[in-house]
Enzyme design. Structure first.
Site, PDB file in Angstrom:
ATOM      1  N   TYR A 134     -13.877  39.185 -11.974  1.00  0.00           N
ATOM      2  CA  TYR A 134     -14.979  39.643 -11.127  1.00  0.00           C
ATOM      3  C   TYR A 134     -14.501  40.790 -10.230  1.00  0.00           C
ATOM      4  CZ  TYR A 134     -18.878  39.641  -7.876  1.00  0.00           C
ATOM      5  OH  TYR A 134     -19.949  40.020  -7.100  1.00  0.00           O
TER       6      TYR A 134
ATOM      7  N   SER B 213     -19.637  44.487  -4.033  1.00  0.00           N
ATOM      8  CA  SER B 213     -19.232  43.186  -3.502  1.00  0.00           C
ATOM      9  C   SER B 213     -18.007  43.386  -2.631  1.00  0.00           C
ATOM     10  CB  SER B 213     -18.882  42.244  -4.655  1.00  0.00           C
ATOM     11  OG  SER B 213     -18.273  41.064  -4.168  1.00  0.00           O
TER      12      SER B 213
END
Length: 184
Positions: free
Chosen positions: A152, A139
């Site tokens: 995250y 990501s």
């Protein structure tokens, strides 16, 4: 990843195949003729995807070492794995001061522990064969720190580090590693 012609008949494990990126990857690889082994925690959704793309549905929690070992045993009984796509993951947002330990653990287990366990399970077979490809979905949050994204981002920064080590360890083995992430 390999071209469509290179994927025909290749055994490909896709984690997180019941939704999101994993589902999209399964569709694309199924269309290329790969022999798909689709993994997700819940049977119903992964069975639906398997019926759609022509793969085999396998239920396992990719963040559970015992479940991954059972999965490896079941998958390798049918032959080797040519490609592993680590697409399983979790996504929750909260500022660090508001992130509880359970949420932090869920992000680490879903986004970092799962690809580690799956890679550790299937990599020895690839190394023994002298070929294979480990693809891990990262990501932009593994490169850029966004406010409100502590758990995250920590998990995806960890994925990036794990990939970097794996990439170096695989030099000259015939096995490749690819980290897929958006540019910052």
């Amino acid at each position: 990843m390999a071209s469509s012609a290179d994927l025909a008949g290749r055994r490909v494990v896709v984690s997180g195949a019941s939704g999101g990126i994993g589902h999209a990857v399964a569709r694309r690889l199924g269309g290329a003729g790969a022999a798909l082994l689709l993994v997700a925690r819940r049977a119903g959704p992964v069975e639906a995807v398997a019926a759609e793309v022509g793969g085999t549905a396998l239920t396992a929690d990719a963040a559970d070492p015992a479940a991954v070992e059972a999965l490896r045993s079941r998958v390798e009984t049918g032959g080797g794995v040519h490609v592993l796509v680590n697409a399983a993951g979790a996504f929750d947002l909260a500022p660090v001061a508001e992130t509880d330990a359970d949420m932090f653990d869920r992000m680490i287990r879903g986004n970092l522990t799962a690809p580690f366990l799956l890679t550790r399970a299937f990599l020895p077979g690839m190394l023994a064969a002298g070929l294979g490809h480990v693809v891990t979905i990262g990501s932009v949050a593994g490169r850029v720190a966004f406010p409100g994204n502590g758990a995250y981002s920590a998990s995806k920064f960890g994925v990036r580090g794990l990939h970097a080590v794996l990439d170096r360890e695989l030099k000259g083995t015939g096995v490749r590693a690819t980290l897929v992430e958006a540019a910052a």
